[in-house]
Design a protein around this motif. Sequence first.
Motif, PDB file in Angstrom:
ATOM      1  N   THR A 213       0.869  -1.225   0.110  1.00 13.22           N
ATOM      2  CA  THR A 213       0.165   0.123   0.098  1.00 13.22           C
ATOM      3  C   THR A 213       0.843   1.146  -0.110  1.00 13.22           C
ATOM      4  O   THR A 213       0.661   2.185  -0.706  1.00 13.22           O
ATOM      5  CB  THR A 213      -0.836   0.088   1.389  1.00 13.22           C
ATOM      6  N   THR A 214       2.051   1.139   0.990  1.00 15.19           N
ATOM      7  CA  THR A 214       2.564   2.540   1.088  1.00 15.19           C
ATOM      8  C   THR A 214       3.994   2.181   0.181  1.00 15.19           C
ATOM      9  O   THR A 214       4.528   3.408   0.169  1.00 15.19           O
ATOM     10  CB  THR A 214       3.114   2.868   2.409  1.00 15.19           C
ATOM     11  N   GLY A 215       4.589   1.027   0.075  1.00 11.57           N
ATOM     12  CA  GLY A 215       5.785   0.870  -0.372  1.00 11.57           C
ATOM     13  C   GLY A 215       7.044   0.605   0.441  1.00 11.57           C
ATOM     14  O   GLY A 215       8.102   0.821  -0.136  1.00 11.57           O
ATOM     15  N   LYS A 216       6.488   0.883   1.608  1.00  9.83           N
ATOM     16  CA  LYS A 216       7.426   0.868   2.781  1.00  9.83           C
ATOM     17  C   LYS A 216       8.446  -0.253   2.685  1.00  9.83           C
ATOM     18  O   LYS A 216       7.803  -1.562   2.878  1.00  9.83           O
ATOM     19  CB  LYS A 216       6.897   1.228   4.122  1.00  9.83           C
ATOM     20  N   VAL A 217       9.738  -0.262   2.755  1.00 14.28           N
ATOM     21  CA  VAL A 217      10.555  -1.312   2.676  1.00 14.28           C
ATOM     22  C   VAL A 217      11.102  -1.505   4.278  1.00 14.28           C
ATOM     23  O   VAL A 217      11.682  -0.352   5.014  1.00 14.28           O
ATOM     24  CB  VAL A 217      11.638  -1.468   1.918  1.00 14.28           C
ATOM     25  N   THR A 218      11.147  -2.810   4.749  1.00  8.59           N
ATOM     26  CA  THR A 218      11.772  -2.914   6.327  1.00  8.59           C
ATOM     27  C   THR A 218      12.644  -4.327   5.934  1.00  8.59           C
ATOM     28  O   THR A 218      12.408  -5.134   5.067  1.00  8.59           O
ATOM     29  CB  THR A 218      10.636  -3.260   7.147  1.00  8.59           C
ATOM     30  N   GLY A 219      13.425  -4.544   7.014  1.00 10.64           N
ATOM     31  CA  GLY A 219      14.543  -5.601   6.959  1.00 10.64           C
ATOM     32  C   GLY A 219      15.502  -5.180   5.852  1.00 10.64           C
ATOM     33  O   GLY A 219      15.620  -3.901   5.580  1.00 10.64           O
ATOM     34  N   PRO A 220      16.250  -6.163   5.317  1.00  8.72           N
ATOM     35  CA  PRO A 220      17.327  -5.988   4.363  1.00  8.72           C
ATOM     36  C   PRO A 220      16.560  -5.274   3.058  1.00  8.72           C
ATOM     37  O   PRO A 220      15.499  -5.182   2.990  1.00  8.72           O
ATOM     38  CB  PRO A 220      17.928  -7.326   4.078  1.00  8.72           C
ATOM     39  N   ASN A 221      17.484  -4.666   2.201  1.00 14.54           N
ATOM     40  CA  ASN A 221      16.944  -4.201   1.040  1.00 14.54           C
ATOM     41  C   ASN A 221      16.376  -5.628   0.215  1.00 14.54           C
ATOM     42  O   ASN A 221      16.736  -6.471   0.373  1.00 14.54           O
ATOM     43  CB  ASN A 221      18.039  -3.682   0.111  1.00 14.54           C
ATOM     44  N   THR A 222      15.636  -5.150  -0.960  1.00 12.63           N
ATOM     45  CA  THR A 222      14.802  -6.095  -1.894  1.00 12.63           C
ATOM     46  C   THR A 222      15.767  -6.972  -2.510  1.00 12.63           C
ATOM     47  O   THR A 222      15.337  -8.018  -2.691  1.00 12.63           O
ATOM     48  CB  THR A 222      13.893  -5.428  -2.541  1.00 12.63           C
ATOM     49  N   ASN A 223      16.865  -6.213  -2.853  1.00  8.12           N
ATOM     50  CA  ASN A 223      18.130  -7.118  -3.670  1.00  8.12           C
ATOM     51  C   ASN A 223      19.207  -6.548  -3.484  1.00  8.12           C
ATOM     52  O   ASN A 223      19.387  -5.219  -3.027  1.00  8.12           O
ATOM     53  CB  ASN A 223      17.601  -7.543  -4.862  1.00  8.12           C
ATOM     54  N   GLN A 224      20.357  -7.214  -4.013  1.00  9.64           N
ATOM     55  CA  GLN A 224      21.530  -6.442  -4.145  1.00  9.64           C
ATOM     56  C   GLN A 224      22.217  -6.681  -5.629  1.00  9.64           C
ATOM     57  O   GLN A 224      21.933  -7.762  -6.154  1.00  9.64           O
ATOM     58  CB  GLN A 224      22.589  -7.077  -2.927  1.00  9.64           C
ATOM     59  N   SER A 225      22.856  -5.853  -6.125  1.00 10.77           N
ATOM     60  CA  SER A 225      23.459  -5.876  -7.420  1.00 10.77           C
ATOM     61  C   SER A 225      24.897  -5.742  -7.452  1.00 10.77           C
ATOM     62  O   SER A 225      25.266  -4.922  -6.832  1.00 10.77           O
ATOM     63  CB  SER A 225      22.503  -5.055  -8.375  1.00 10.77           C
ATOM     64  N   ILE A 226      25.682  -6.523  -8.217  1.00  9.65           N
ATOM     65  CA  ILE A 226      27.126  -6.177  -8.355  1.00  9.65           C
ATOM     66  C   ILE A 226      27.324  -6.269 -10.037  1.00  9.65           C
ATOM     67  O   ILE A 226      27.200  -7.047 -10.628  1.00  9.65           O
ATOM     68  CB  ILE A 226      27.914  -7.322  -7.838  1.00  9.65           C
ATOM     69  N   SER A 227      27.817  -5.188 -10.396  1.00  4.56           N
ATOM     70  CA  SER A 227      27.855  -4.749 -11.869  1.00  4.56           C
ATOM     71  C   SER A 227      29.368  -4.502 -12.182  1.00  4.56           C
ATOM     72  O   SER A 227      30.238  -3.787 -11.266  1.00  4.56           O
ATOM     73  CB  SER A 227      26.974  -3.715 -12.376  1.00  4.56           C
ATOM     74  N   GLN A 228      29.852  -4.862 -13.068  1.00  6.64           N
ATOM     75  CA  GLN A 228      31.203  -4.525 -13.847  1.00  6.64           C
ATOM     76  C   GLN A 228      31.014  -4.229 -15.017  1.00  6.64           C
ATOM     77  O   GLN A 228      30.408  -4.980 -15.961  1.00  6.64           O
ATOM     78  CB  GLN A 228      31.994  -5.867 -13.714  1.00  6.64           C
ATOM     79  N   ARG A 229      31.705  -3.012 -15.342  1.00  4.44           N
ATOM     80  CA  ARG A 229      31.339  -2.316 -16.746  1.00  4.44           C
ATOM     81  C   ARG A 229      32.835  -2.067 -17.264  1.00  4.44           C
ATOM     82  O   ARG A 229      33.615  -1.289 -16.329  1.00  4.44           O
ATOM     83  CB  ARG A 229      30.573  -1.265 -16.734  1.00  4.44           C
ATOM     84  N   ARG A 230      33.097  -2.611 -18.407  1.00  3.16           N
ATOM     85  CA  ARG A 230      34.696  -2.373 -19.007  1.00  3.16           C
ATOM     86  C   ARG A 230      34.479  -1.778 -20.401  1.00  3.16           C
ATOM     87  O   ARG A 230      33.717  -2.377 -21.082  1.00  3.16           O
ATOM     88  CB  ARG A 230      35.443  -3.577 -19.042  1.00  3.16           C
ATOM     89  N   ARG A 231      35.507  -1.029 -20.816  1.00  4.33           N
ATOM     90  CA  ARG A 231      35.131  -0.476 -22.144  1.00  4.33           C
ATOM     91  C   ARG A 231      36.751  -0.283 -22.794  1.00  4.33           C
ATOM     92  O   ARG A 231      37.669   0.382 -22.201  1.00  4.33           O
ATOM     93  CB  ARG A 231      34.531   0.753 -22.396  1.00  4.33           C
ATOM     94  N   LEU A 232      37.146  -1.079 -23.706  1.00  3.96           N
ATOM     95  CA  LEU A 232      38.378  -0.963 -24.538  1.00  3.96           C
ATOM     96  C   LEU A 232      38.127  -0.251 -25.921  1.00  3.96           C
ATOM     97  O   LEU A 232      37.182  -0.628 -26.685  1.00  3.96           O
ATOM     98  CB  LEU A 232      39.013  -2.245 -24.681  1.00  3.96           C
TER      99      LEU A 232
END
Length: 279
Positions: A213-232
């Motif tokens: 109803t409110t979008g309130k998040v409690t406890g841990p975050n909904t997810n975690q992301s680990i990104s690696q971006r490289r450009r040659l």
Amino acid sequence: FQEVQVSTAAHPIEVGPPGVYVNMVTKTGTNVLKGLVSFNFQNDRLQSDNIDSELGAQGITKVGFDYLSDFTAQAGGPIVKDKLHVFGAYRDWRVHRFVAGFVDDQGVPVVEPTDMYSFLANATYQLKPTQRLMGFWARQEYNKPQRDASALNTPISTSNEDDTFRIYQGTWSNILNDHTYLEARGSFVDISFPRLIKDEAKAAGNQSVTELTTGKVTGPNTNQSISQRRRLQLNTVLSWYKAQWLGGRHELKFGWDFANNSVQAEVTALDDVLVLVEG
């Protein structure tokens, strides 16, 4: 920067994608040693707000900045006069602010800090009067342990963002004559972009809960992301320019360009569980 150019259309041929194009030329140093140091600061005592008891009763909490600080030091000069010049810079930039409604379990406003540390080094070697070699390195660390701070998150349900940006570049240029310029360049960009669930949230052993109803998040975050971006990127460009010829101004470019872009992203939820509830 020595020079900054911004364009929104009619980009140079070397620029592939559309959109805003920004070309930034960094300082390279001269035959005279020069430097600069600056510091800017602002804290809570240098601000005011209009939050009264009526606004407080509606849940409006402290806003504005806990403090801002910005320290910069840079220097450039000759290693070998008329031959080898270097330039270096360092910046420590911290933005610690309050976000409306972002409070702890007791309703006390919590600071959302962002700390940025930037390093830059540039070396230029004059091979001949018409030929130049340049090496460039830059690194930025971006630490934001309360990413996504808002009235819809608690301090334990925000993400811990700890990014690192690195740029390496080498350039060789040659002025062939009054109208012709040749340049070859190689560059590598490496970006580490993690948004992690808090360690204290994992230790608590609770699941992430989103109230629909409110979008309130409690406890841990909904997810975690680990990104690696490289450009040659590797390219060589031969430019020919004529200010007055056949009744007009002419610029022709020939060359080749190679780019390899890779993006890796891993998105997970704590224990692979996400709880959604209706209030």
